[in-house]
Scaffold this motif. Sequence first.
Motif, PDB file in Angstrom:
ATOM      1  N   ARG A 139       0.868  -1.309   0.278  1.00  0.00           N
ATOM      2  CA  ARG A 139      -0.068   0.344   0.140  1.00  0.00           C
ATOM      3  C   ARG A 139       0.771   1.444   0.021  1.00  0.00           C
ATOM      4  NH1 ARG A 139      -3.133  -2.484   5.009  1.00  0.00           N
ATOM      5  NH2 ARG A 139      -1.129  -3.660   5.006  1.00  0.00           N
ATOM      6  N   ALA A 140       0.506   2.158  -0.779  1.00  0.00           N
ATOM      7  CA  ALA A 140       0.944   3.397  -0.864  1.00  0.00           C
ATOM      8  C   ALA A 140       0.942   4.717   0.105  1.00  0.00           C
ATOM      9  CB  ALA A 140       1.198   3.891  -2.693  1.00  0.00           C
ATOM     10  N   GLY A 141       1.237   6.022   0.209  1.00  0.00           N
ATOM     11  CA  GLY A 141       0.846   6.590   0.880  1.00  0.00           C
ATOM     12  C   GLY A 141       2.375   7.423   1.539  1.00  0.00           C
ATOM     13  N   VAL A 142       2.302   8.595   1.730  1.00  0.00           N
ATOM     14  CA  VAL A 142       3.731   8.690   2.984  1.00  0.00           C
ATOM     15  C   VAL A 142       3.051   8.931   3.968  1.00  0.00           C
ATOM     16  CG1 VAL A 142       5.258  10.828   3.022  1.00  0.00           C
ATOM     17  CG2 VAL A 142       5.034  10.012   0.513  1.00  0.00           C
ATOM     18  N   SER A 155       2.094   4.817   5.137  1.00  0.00           N
ATOM     19  CA  SER A 155       3.531   4.710   5.206  1.00  0.00           C
ATOM     20  C   SER A 155       2.928   4.648   6.540  1.00  0.00           C
ATOM     21  CB  SER A 155       4.302   4.636   3.927  1.00  0.00           C
ATOM     22  OG  SER A 155       4.139   4.370   2.960  1.00  0.00           O
ATOM     23  N   ILE A 156       4.125   5.363   6.779  1.00  0.00           N
ATOM     24  CA  ILE A 156       4.717   5.909   8.578  1.00  0.00           C
ATOM     25  C   ILE A 156       3.866   6.107   9.353  1.00  0.00           C
ATOM     26  CG2 ILE A 156       5.400   8.589  10.003  1.00  0.00           C
ATOM     27  CD1 ILE A 156       5.596   9.845   7.326  1.00  0.00           C
ATOM     28  N   ARG A 208       1.409   3.563   9.542  1.00  0.00           N
ATOM     29  CA  ARG A 208       0.997   1.693   9.271  1.00  0.00           C
ATOM     30  C   ARG A 208       2.756   1.605  10.232  1.00  0.00           C
ATOM     31  NH1 ARG A 208      -0.458   1.734   4.345  1.00  0.00           N
ATOM     32  NH2 ARG A 208       1.095   2.055   3.112  1.00  0.00           N
ATOM     33  N   LYS A 209       3.067   1.674   9.762  1.00  0.00           N
ATOM     34  CA  LYS A 209       5.248   1.563  10.447  1.00  0.00           C
ATOM     35  C   LYS A 209       4.924   1.697  11.635  1.00  0.00           C
ATOM     36  CE  LYS A 209       9.402   3.298  10.973  1.00  0.00           C
ATOM     37  NZ  LYS A 209       9.904   4.670  11.870  1.00  0.00           N
ATOM     38  N   ALA A 225      14.528  11.375   3.176  1.00  0.00           N
ATOM     39  CA  ALA A 225      13.577  10.524   2.324  1.00  0.00           C
ATOM     40  C   ALA A 225      12.803  12.166   1.774  1.00  0.00           C
ATOM     41  CB  ALA A 225      12.575   9.958   3.064  1.00  0.00           C
ATOM     42  N   PRO A 226      12.404  12.280   0.013  1.00  0.00           N
ATOM     43  CA  PRO A 226      12.187  13.819   0.143  1.00  0.00           C
ATOM     44  C   PRO A 226      10.772  14.463   0.624  1.00  0.00           C
ATOM     45  CG  PRO A 226      11.284  11.437  -1.604  1.00  0.00           C
ATOM     46  CD  PRO A 226      12.220  11.415  -0.208  1.00  0.00           C
ATOM     47  N   ILE A 227      10.635  14.065   1.917  1.00  0.00           N
ATOM     48  CA  ILE A 227       9.387  14.748   2.529  1.00  0.00           C
ATOM     49  C   ILE A 227       9.436  15.816   3.589  1.00  0.00           C
ATOM     50  CG2 ILE A 227       8.151  12.932   1.950  1.00  0.00           C
ATOM     51  CD1 ILE A 227       8.663  11.353   4.705  1.00  0.00           C
ATOM     52  N   PRO A 228       9.047  16.486   3.815  1.00  0.00           N
ATOM     53  CA  PRO A 228       9.801  17.408   4.506  1.00  0.00           C
ATOM     54  C   PRO A 228       9.381  17.041   6.027  1.00  0.00           C
ATOM     55  CG  PRO A 228       7.848  18.599   3.382  1.00  0.00           C
ATOM     56  CD  PRO A 228       7.883  17.466   3.037  1.00  0.00           C
ATOM     57  N   LEU A 259       6.726  14.437   8.374  1.00  0.00           N
ATOM     58  CA  LEU A 259       6.818  12.651   8.736  1.00  0.00           C
ATOM     59  C   LEU A 259       6.040  12.997  10.853  1.00  0.00           C
ATOM     60  CD1 LEU A 259       8.956  10.048   8.592  1.00  0.00           C
ATOM     61  CD2 LEU A 259      10.645  12.406   9.773  1.00  0.00           C
TER      62      LEU A 259
END
Lengths: 516, 263
Positions: A302-305, A308-309, A311-312, A389-392, A396
């Motif tokens: 499953r995707a989505g930034v 994903s965070i 879920r992890k 990772a390319p996210i602000p 996160l």
Amino acid sequence: MSTLAGRPGSALWLLGNELRLYWRRGRMGPKSGVIILGGILALWLVMSFLIFRAVGPRIPPPPLGHESLDAAVLASVTVAAGFIASVMISQAILGVVEAIYTRNDLDLLLSSPLSPWTVLIVRSSAIAVGVLPLYAGLLGPPVIWLSVFSSPLWFSALPALAALAFAATGLGLLIVTALFRTIGPKRTRIFAQILSALTGAALFLSVQYFNITSHQTSSATREQAVHWFARLHIDPGAIWLTPARAMTGDVAALLVWVAACGAVFVVGVFLFSRRFVSDAAAASTMGVRRRAGIDTRVARVRAGVTRSIVRKELRLLWRDPVLLSQIGLQLVYYVPLLLVVVQFNHDGATQPIVRALAPAFTLLASALAGSLIWITVSAEDAPDLVASAPIPPEKLERGKILAALLPVAALMVVPLVVLLIEAPGVAAWAIGGCIAAAASSALIGLWRRSQGSRRDFFRRRRAGTLVSRLGQTIVTLTLSATVGFGVYGYPWLAIIPGIMAAAITIALYKPRAERG
Amino acid sequence: MTSDPTLALRVRDLAKTYGDKRAVDGLSFDVRRGELYALLGPNGAGKTTTLRIVSGLLDADGGAIDVFDVDALTDPIAAKRMIAWLPDEPMIYDKLTVWEYLEFVAGLWGIDAKTAATRAEDLLKLLGLWDNRNDRCESFSRGMKQKAVLAGAMIHEPKLLMLDEPLTGLDAAASRFVKDLLRRKVDEGAAVILTTHILEVAERMADRIGIIKDGRLLIEGSLAELQARAGAAGQSLEDVFLSLIGDDGGAAPGDNPAIEAAK
């Protein structure tokens, strides 16, 4: 080159090293934690001085045990000592579990020419000394001034308390050893955590249960209580009052008490040390679980930034048995609330108690949110991965906070909905309190984070950062007070702790560049 | 900086100070597309700091970094999309399965689910971890963890791969495997930068080598160029390296005859 006292390799020298490590553990910086602690202790010392300078000369010198009133005092001291002992045993169990499961420098120490007995007796002594500071800090100043202004014999409370810490550690060693023998290394870690919580909470829960269930006792007058106590016919010279007599200036009882506690400690260390090496080896390999065959399932990706965070983080929270047991522990302390709910369902006359649910739920939500946010935000096994990772970073952090708050929401939603149906006004305050608690916990967790790997978090969870823990605790209490004043019909009074909570939260702000 | 389509990374006058120590001191170097660049230097030379700045993990005090013509200091998010960073310790979540780990990493880089699943399967098969896809990483050996992290680094198909001591702790087979994989990425057009203290690895694998000390680039070029410029023709990279930085007792580059000769 050694800066430690004693001959290098001696027990004293090793104990110095242990205490040095204990002092430096966690991230308590000298500029923050020590100053705050020192300030609180100094304040307590001054307050105790003022109190006991006034009342000390009127307190008769010990020992007790000769008059009927002494029995009541000794029984009260016994209950207090029992409460302290239960918490000390709880702490000692955690300390022993940590010694087995978090090896740290034990491999180095045990591979040195030092005898394993010396190593373990020193480490066990360090556990005992480690459980003392809270009680020494709380009871030390009053006992010192009482000894000055009444009688030096009152000072016996402090060595008796120290002996209690060693006995509690001995019992902790025996309990963990027995668990290891009976249920194995893997279950011991979780079960010991639960047992530690239950031990610590046992006396508290008993008292709460007694308070809530016995209406007649809670409304009894002082004379009725004294009469009730007199009917128990407690003998001040009874053996079971020896610890209390030891703490109240009876020198003979003190000697017996210190000898008994020392014996429990030595027996505990002896039995623990006999199997320590094999137990620690078993514990170090328990996390490795290999499947018998190949698991051929292919899970859907499953995707989505943000998802994903979340879920992890939820997976990691759910798969951390130590964490789950610690959260379970926090919930244990709220069992008395359930008793209130049960009473509420059967007795419509307990409205004042039901109102107490609002601040209590606020307290619970704040404690849970604080713990989970501290872990999701601060414990990160792959900080370079998420930082590269390319996210602000804000995205996160939002994901991590969301993951921490979801379990809190899941736990709180049912009782809050029930409360909403039964008492909407109380529920409104409770919901507001929970939201404020979650928000303040999120901000404190974020601003005061102290990043480290999840692997060493077992140790750090207990140490934490003093400022953030103190701040979180005060905000939790002031928010609960806000909700409490509000729900009991004093909304103007609620403003004061509300402003305090906001001010403390804001005071804990740290710019991003200075965060851990 | 002017655009050069052959460049994967351009670093100019990079500076980073920790307190009084200048960890990176006006460092400049280029890495081309389809090139394996070995960044060498003694402990504390500034290698890891440099790569962490390029990865966006540390802020630079000064200088400029372009990653495929994207200014990494002003638009780090865009640069990060093209970069993979592997620190020396395999950073992995013990309680996640390797499949869940790859799903998470793909999610961080915004890869769609279908592509992520396909790439995860290909990578795990390539790295010999397919049969372990549902095992938690806590049961993995160090080599398996290193492979899992490598799979994570490649799932978003980075154009610039930076590895800090990638072969530390690996057995011979795993080490060979990682080297082959890096060479394959380079042949596919990616740029790879690695730091290593195993100079034979750099000697055999690197297209170009840069040696830094005290945060400054002492010398760079192919092995033959380094040998020639250091006046050490026919000698090993280890000899060249030691002649440049080895026994000077921490002297500045201007005091070292080998460095002066190289220049």
